[in-house]
Write a protein that holds these residues in place. Structure first.
Motif, PDB file in Angstrom:
ATOM      1  N   CYS A  12     -32.712 -78.160 -49.808  1.00 17.71           N
ATOM      2  CA  CYS A  12     -32.633 -76.984 -48.946  1.00 17.71           C
ATOM      3  C   CYS A  12     -33.574 -75.914 -49.470  1.00 17.71           C
ATOM      4  O   CYS A  12     -33.641 -75.670 -50.665  1.00 17.71           O
ATOM      5  CB  CYS A  12     -31.207 -76.438 -48.908  1.00 17.71           C
ATOM      6  N   ASP A  13     -34.282 -75.298 -48.575  1.00 22.26           N
ATOM      7  CA  ASP A  13     -35.245 -74.265 -48.913  1.00 22.26           C
ATOM      8  C   ASP A  13     -34.637 -72.916 -48.546  1.00 22.26           C
ATOM      9  O   ASP A  13     -34.425 -72.620 -47.381  1.00 22.26           O
ATOM     10  CB  ASP A  13     -36.528 -74.526 -48.127  1.00 22.26           C
ATOM     11  N   TRP A  14     -34.297 -72.126 -49.526  1.00 20.80           N
ATOM     12  CA  TRP A  14     -33.773 -70.799 -49.253  1.00 20.80           C
ATOM     13  C   TRP A  14     -34.133 -69.865 -50.385  1.00 20.80           C
ATOM     14  O   TRP A  14     -34.491 -70.285 -51.469  1.00 20.80           O
ATOM     15  CB  TRP A  14     -32.262 -70.824 -49.025  1.00 20.80           C
ATOM     16  N   SER A  15     -34.065 -68.581 -50.108  1.00 20.48           N
ATOM     17  CA  SER A  15     -34.361 -67.602 -51.146  1.00 20.48           C
ATOM     18  C   SER A  15     -33.257 -66.552 -51.165  1.00 20.48           C
ATOM     19  O   SER A  15     -32.660 -66.247 -50.147  1.00 20.48           O
ATOM     20  CB  SER A  15     -35.721 -66.947 -50.903  1.00 20.48           C
ATOM     21  N   SER A  16     -32.999 -66.053 -52.343  1.00 19.58           N
ATOM     22  CA  SER A  16     -32.003 -64.999 -52.501  1.00 19.58           C
ATOM     23  C   SER A  16     -32.292 -64.311 -53.826  1.00 19.58           C
ATOM     24  O   SER A  16     -33.240 -64.645 -54.515  1.00 19.58           O
ATOM     25  CB  SER A  16     -30.583 -65.580 -52.521  1.00 19.58           C
ATOM     26  N   ASP A  17     -31.465 -63.365 -54.196  1.00 18.38           N
ATOM     27  CA  ASP A  17     -31.644 -62.697 -55.475  1.00 18.38           C
ATOM     28  C   ASP A  17     -31.367 -63.642 -56.632  1.00 18.38           C
ATOM     29  O   ASP A  17     -31.863 -63.452 -57.731  1.00 18.38           O
ATOM     30  CB  ASP A  17     -30.705 -61.485 -55.581  1.00 18.38           C
ATOM     31  N   VAL A  18     -30.553 -64.662 -56.387  1.00 20.33           N
ATOM     32  CA  VAL A  18     -30.160 -65.590 -57.443  1.00 20.33           C
ATOM     33  C   VAL A  18     -31.162 -66.728 -57.603  1.00 20.33           C
ATOM     34  O   VAL A  18     -31.470 -67.136 -58.698  1.00 20.33           O
ATOM     35  CB  VAL A  18     -28.757 -66.167 -57.149  1.00 20.33           C
ATOM     36  N   GLU A  59     -19.047 -73.653 -51.107  1.00 22.95           N
ATOM     37  CA  GLU A  59     -18.984 -74.955 -50.457  1.00 22.95           C
ATOM     38  C   GLU A  59     -19.865 -76.028 -51.089  1.00 22.95           C
ATOM     39  O   GLU A  59     -19.773 -77.195 -50.721  1.00 22.95           O
ATOM     40  CB  GLU A  59     -19.369 -74.818 -48.980  1.00 22.95           C
ATOM     41  N   PHE A  60     -20.743 -75.654 -52.007  1.00 22.52           N
ATOM     42  CA  PHE A  60     -21.687 -76.629 -52.552  1.00 22.52           C
ATOM     43  C   PHE A  60     -22.104 -76.293 -53.975  1.00 22.52           C
ATOM     44  O   PHE A  60     -21.878 -75.197 -54.468  1.00 22.52           O
ATOM     45  CB  PHE A  60     -22.933 -76.735 -51.657  1.00 22.52           C
ATOM     46  N   TYR A  61     -22.705 -77.284 -54.627  1.00 22.68           N
ATOM     47  CA  TYR A  61     -23.328 -77.114 -55.935  1.00 22.68           C
ATOM     48  C   TYR A  61     -24.823 -77.314 -55.783  1.00 22.68           C
ATOM     49  O   TYR A  61     -25.263 -78.168 -55.008  1.00 22.68           O
ATOM     50  CB  TYR A  61     -22.840 -78.160 -56.934  1.00 22.68           C
ATOM     51  N   VAL A  62     -25.599 -76.560 -56.548  1.00 27.56           N
ATOM     52  CA  VAL A  62     -27.031 -76.789 -56.658  1.00 27.56           C
ATOM     53  C   VAL A  62     -27.225 -77.643 -57.904  1.00 27.56           C
ATOM     54  O   VAL A  62     -26.738 -77.314 -58.976  1.00 27.56           O
ATOM     55  CB  VAL A  62     -27.808 -75.462 -56.795  1.00 27.56           C
ATOM     56  N   GLU A 101     -26.669 -76.082 -43.482  1.00 24.84           N
ATOM     57  CA  GLU A 101     -26.422 -74.749 -42.937  1.00 24.84           C
ATOM     58  C   GLU A 101     -25.897 -73.800 -44.008  1.00 24.84           C
ATOM     59  O   GLU A 101     -26.394 -72.675 -44.159  1.00 24.84           O
ATOM     60  CB  GLU A 101     -25.415 -74.825 -41.789  1.00 24.84           C
ATOM     61  N   ASP A 102     -24.912 -74.238 -44.785  1.00 28.44           N
ATOM     62  CA  ASP A 102     -24.351 -73.398 -45.850  1.00 28.44           C
ATOM     63  C   ASP A 102     -25.396 -73.049 -46.896  1.00 28.44           C
ATOM     64  O   ASP A 102     -25.516 -71.905 -47.326  1.00 28.44           O
ATOM     65  CB  ASP A 102     -23.175 -74.091 -46.535  1.00 28.44           C
ATOM     66  N   SER A 104     -28.620 -73.006 -46.657  1.00 30.89           N
ATOM     67  CA  SER A 104     -29.753 -72.218 -46.174  1.00 30.89           C
ATOM     68  C   SER A 104     -29.322 -70.830 -45.703  1.00 30.89           C
ATOM     69  O   SER A 104     -30.135 -70.046 -45.241  1.00 30.89           O
ATOM     70  CB  SER A 104     -30.489 -72.964 -45.051  1.00 30.89           C
ATOM     71  N   GLY A 105     -28.018 -70.552 -45.809  1.00 26.47           N
ATOM     72  CA  GLY A 105     -27.511 -69.237 -45.427  1.00 26.47           C
ATOM     73  C   GLY A 105     -27.370 -69.067 -43.927  1.00 26.47           C
ATOM     74  O   GLY A 105     -27.184 -67.964 -43.443  1.00 26.47           O
ATOM     75  N   GLY A 106     -27.419 -70.192 -43.198  1.00 26.93           N
ATOM     76  CA  GLY A 106     -27.319 -70.146 -41.737  1.00 26.93           C
ATOM     77  C   GLY A 106     -25.909 -69.880 -41.269  1.00 26.93           C
ATOM     78  O   GLY A 106     -24.940 -70.063 -42.003  1.00 26.93           O
ATOM     79  N   SER A 107     -25.805 -69.454 -40.048  1.00 25.43           N
ATOM     80  CA  SER A 107     -24.479 -69.187 -39.475  1.00 25.43           C
ATOM     81  C   SER A 107     -24.255 -69.979 -38.197  1.00 25.43           C
ATOM     82  O   SER A 107     -23.362 -69.705 -37.445  1.00 25.43           O
ATOM     83  CB  SER A 107     -24.314 -67.700 -39.189  1.00 25.43           C
ATOM     84  N   GLY A 108     -25.082 -71.004 -37.981  1.00 21.45           N
ATOM     85  CA  GLY A 108     -24.849 -71.829 -36.823  1.00 21.45           C
ATOM     86  C   GLY A 108     -26.018 -71.782 -35.952  1.00 21.45           C
ATOM     87  O   GLY A 108     -26.532 -72.235 -35.136  1.00 21.45           O
TER      88      GLY A 108
END
Length: 108
Positions: A12-18, A59-62, A101-102, A104-108
């Motif tokens: 999954c490709d996502w970005s955040s402060d973490v 809901e998940f582990y990286v 979805e979870d 990538s920070g998606g909401s549906g």
């Protein structure tokens, strides 16, 4: 126990402060058992694999190490789980969609 639910491990490709925007391997929380997961190898045999967790979410582990993209991960409870037993994987599309979805920070 001929059928076990499994799906390919997603990047999954996502970005955040973490996390950076690097591709990350993510797995559902319920697939981790005492620091290990079950994968289905190329011979359709159950294999126990230790993994290192980089980050934990609701809901998940990286995954930091222990799994590769494209491997088949068992997401149902493989009881009894006998390493080397022959299994017939069934793709769990719903779990895969929710995980992507979870993560990538998606909401549906």
């Amino acid at each position: 126990f001929k059928q076990k639910t499994a799906y390919e491990i997603y990047q999954c490709d996502w970005s955040s402060d973490v996390c950076s925007s690097d591709l990350r391997l993510v797995i559902p929380r319920n697939s981790l058992r005492r620091g290990q997961v079950f994968v289905i190898n190329k011979d359709k045999r159950l294999e126990r694999r230790p993994v290192k967790i980089a980050m934990s979410q609701v809901e998940f582990y990286v995954i930091q190490s222990g799994l590769q993209p494209g491997e088949m991960l068992v997401v149902s409870d493989p009881t009894p789980a006998i390493e080397g037993m022959l299994v017939e994987p069934v793709l769990d599309i719903e779990t895969a969609k929710m995980l992507v979805e979870d993560a990538s920070g998606g909401s549906g």
